[in-house]
Scaffold this active site. Structure first.
Site, PDB file in Angstrom:
ATOM      1  N   ARG A 156      22.573 -34.232 -26.849  1.00 23.99           N
ATOM      2  CA  ARG A 156      21.166 -33.848 -27.049  1.00 23.99           C
ATOM      3  C   ARG A 156      20.228 -34.593 -26.104  1.00 23.99           C
ATOM      4  O   ARG A 156      19.154 -34.087 -25.764  1.00 23.99           O
ATOM      5  CB  ARG A 156      20.776 -34.129 -28.508  1.00 23.99           C
ATOM      6  CG  ARG A 156      19.512 -33.401 -28.954  1.00 23.99           C
ATOM      7  CD  ARG A 156      19.275 -33.568 -30.441  1.00 23.99           C
ATOM      8  NE  ARG A 156      19.202 -34.964 -30.809  1.00 23.99           N
ATOM      9  CZ  ARG A 156      19.721 -35.473 -31.941  1.00 23.99           C
ATOM     10  NH1 ARG A 156      20.343 -34.708 -32.809  1.00 23.99           N
ATOM     11  NH2 ARG A 156      19.612 -36.757 -32.194  1.00 23.99           N
ATOM     12  N   TYR A 215      -5.214 -23.435 -21.364  1.00 25.14           N
ATOM     13  CA  TYR A 215      -4.200 -22.434 -21.739  1.00 25.14           C
ATOM     14  C   TYR A 215      -4.406 -22.024 -23.210  1.00 25.14           C
ATOM     15  O   TYR A 215      -4.402 -22.890 -24.114  1.00 25.14           O
ATOM     16  CB  TYR A 215      -2.830 -23.070 -21.507  1.00 25.14           C
ATOM     17  CG  TYR A 215      -1.644 -22.215 -21.853  1.00 25.14           C
ATOM     18  CD1 TYR A 215      -1.372 -21.057 -21.141  1.00 25.14           C
ATOM     19  CD2 TYR A 215      -0.778 -22.585 -22.883  1.00 25.14           C
ATOM     20  CE1 TYR A 215      -0.268 -20.285 -21.447  1.00 25.14           C
ATOM     21  CE2 TYR A 215       0.328 -21.821 -23.191  1.00 25.14           C
ATOM     22  CZ  TYR A 215       0.575 -20.663 -22.473  1.00 25.14           C
ATOM     23  OH  TYR A 215       1.671 -19.898 -22.778  1.00 25.14           O
ATOM     24  N   ASP A 222      -2.842 -30.730 -18.075  1.00 28.90           N
ATOM     25  CA  ASP A 222      -1.848 -29.690 -17.808  1.00 28.90           C
ATOM     26  C   ASP A 222      -1.829 -29.452 -16.300  1.00 28.90           C
ATOM     27  O   ASP A 222      -2.834 -29.064 -15.708  1.00 28.90           O
ATOM     28  CB  ASP A 222      -2.237 -28.416 -18.572  1.00 28.90           C
ATOM     29  CG  ASP A 222      -1.193 -27.299 -18.443  1.00 28.90           C
ATOM     30  OD1 ASP A 222      -0.631 -27.124 -17.348  1.00 28.90           O
ATOM     31  OD2 ASP A 222      -0.976 -26.582 -19.444  1.00 28.90           O
ATOM     32  N   LYS A 239       7.152 -22.106 -14.707  1.00 27.82           N
ATOM     33  CA  LYS A 239       6.378 -21.376 -13.700  1.00 27.82           C
ATOM     34  C   LYS A 239       6.932 -21.676 -12.297  1.00 27.82           C
ATOM     35  O   LYS A 239       7.972 -21.189 -11.930  1.00 27.82           O
ATOM     36  CB  LYS A 239       4.897 -21.708 -13.849  1.00 27.82           C
ATOM     37  CG  LYS A 239       4.359 -21.481 -15.290  1.00 27.82           C
ATOM     38  CD  LYS A 239       4.164 -20.037 -15.636  1.00 27.82           C
ATOM     39  CE  LYS A 239       3.837 -19.738 -17.096  1.00 27.82           C
ATOM     40  NZ  LYS A 239       2.746 -20.454 -17.703  1.00 27.82           N
TER      41      LYS A 239
END
Ligand SMILES: *Cc1c(COP(=O)(O)O)cnc(C)c1O
Length: 396
Positions: free
Chosen positions: A63, A116, A187, A212
């Site tokens: 993990r 966003y 961001d 992106k």
């Protein structure tokens, strides 16, 4: 000259490269898929466990990620100028991670009003339920001094902002945050670390949807939280662990592969987008305004020139004398632009900016519908022909 003296474009090509073993190494890091980490002796297991407890990004379990993940963290660390990078299964998961990690009941956050959309629509209700209160500020009004409370812990910004690309004065906001002992998070999906380096400009944390431009091929969902502050890194890592956030090694590999060609792709997106933006400005009978900070008459141009090293493929424009239905008919008439959210892949996209989101912020008060383009790597002359035929067919 050491590797640290190389320029950013060079460093992101080589960060995380596998070391030589017996004098040879592959160019690319292997994709290490595992759940269990095997140890030779129990003492090896506990030594690694203690290093992890002390905050090192080492793995005692799948993990936590393995070599592929470490290589991606190293490359994103170069991009962002960060010592610590936490990987998440989407950009939005990365954003939620940092809010949950850094805030407690009774805390207050100041959020830029043009961020966003899902930060307002999804993250705010979650954090409100956990006892955190939100206020929104318009970056057009300068630093949010009037909204500051004794309980304000964090300022959350995004530059350039979603849909209209409002560029903010990040160094000024960072000075304000520091003066009041408040954390500043931004961001950095638009700048992807190559065009914009918020940590160097004073932010404490930079978050990206690596979905992106780092992915770059529309085949990946992923996010990353980066910081150069070890205390913040420890808090982020504890919460990252508690939430069990984990990404697959194949996806880590895809993002790393994307980073190797990021500079050449972004340069091309930026060149093509500027051509498209200039074309849109010539269509003044149907286009009321073009939003693109690399255009000299964009209100954010001076700040963009000061703080950024380039622009990307996102261009928005407001349609003159048009209703929402006209905007829909216009994007339906496009042949090369797909209709879709997300962006940063090689292909061109068009999307109508949700009117409700544009009304929520102070940057622009126009009532016209706004179309957002992601200008891809197609020949820009074909993209301009496509926009031109759709204008002629639908709007004239
Ligand atoms: C897409 C996007 C996100 C969210 O990323 P996902 O990977 O889609 O969850 C966050 N911020 C910005 C600015 C974005 O464009």
């Amino acid at each position: 000259m050491s590797a640290r003296d190389d320029r950013l474009q060079t460093r992101i090509l080589h960060a995380g490269s596998p070391p030589f073993e017996h004098g040879a190494a592959p160019v690319n890091v292997p994709v290490v898929r595992t759940s269990t980490v095997r140890f030779e002796r129990d003492a090896d297991r506990s030594a690694l466990h203690h290093r992890r407890e002390a905050g090192e990004a080492v793995s005692t379990y799948g993990r936590h990620g393995m070599a592929t993940h470490r290589a991606l963290e190293a490359a994103i660390g170069e991009l962002e100028g960060a010592s610590d990078v936490l990987l998440a299964p989407s950009g939005l998961a990365a954003i939620s991670l940092l809010f949950i990690a850094l805030l407690s009941p009774g805390d207050h956050v100041l959020v830029q009003d043009s961020v966003y959309g899902p930060v307002r629509e999804r993250v705010e209700p979650l954090l409100t339920r956990l006892g955190v209160s939100f206020s929104y500020f318009s970056a057009s009004d300068g630093v949010p001094a009037a909204l500051l409370r004794p309980t304000t812990r964090l300022i959350y910004a995004e530059s350039p902002s979603s849909f209209l690309y409002e560029v903010i004065d990040l160094p000024a906001l960072a000075a304000f945050a520091r003066e009041h002992g408040v954390l500043l998070v931004t961001d950095n999906t638009w700048g992807a670390g190559l065009l914009y380096r918020p940590l160097a400009l004073g932010a404490d944390i930079s978050v990206q949807a690596t979905t992106k431009y780092l992915g770059g091929h529309s085949d990946l969902m992923q996010g990353a939280v980066s910081t150069a502050n070890p205390e913040l890194a420890r808090r982020l890592r504890d919460t990252h662990d508690a939430l069990g956030l984990s990404i697959g090694a194949d996806d880590a590999y895809l993002a790393l592969r994307g980073i190797r060609t990021l500079a050449v792709r972004l340069a091309q997106h930026g060149r093509h987008a500027l051509e498209v933006a200039r074309f849109l400005q010539t269509e003044s009978r149907v286009v009321a305004r073009v939003f693109y900070p690399a255009l000299p008459d964009d209100p954010g141009h001076a700040l963009w020139q000061r703080d950024f090293t380039g622009a990307n493929g996102l261009v928005s424009f407001a349609l003159r004398h048009a209703q929402a239905a006209d905007a829909s008919a216009f994007i339906d008439a496009l042949r090369l632009f797909g209709i879709g959210a997300s962006w940063g892949g090689y292909e061109s996209l068009a999307l109508i900016a949700p009117a409700s989101r544009l009304r929520e912020h102070g940057y622009w008060r126009g009532a016209e519908p706004v179309v957002r383009l992601h200008v891809g790597l197609e020949d820009p002359a074909d993209l301009i022909d496509d926009l031109s035929q759709a204008f002629r067919r639908v709007l004239k």
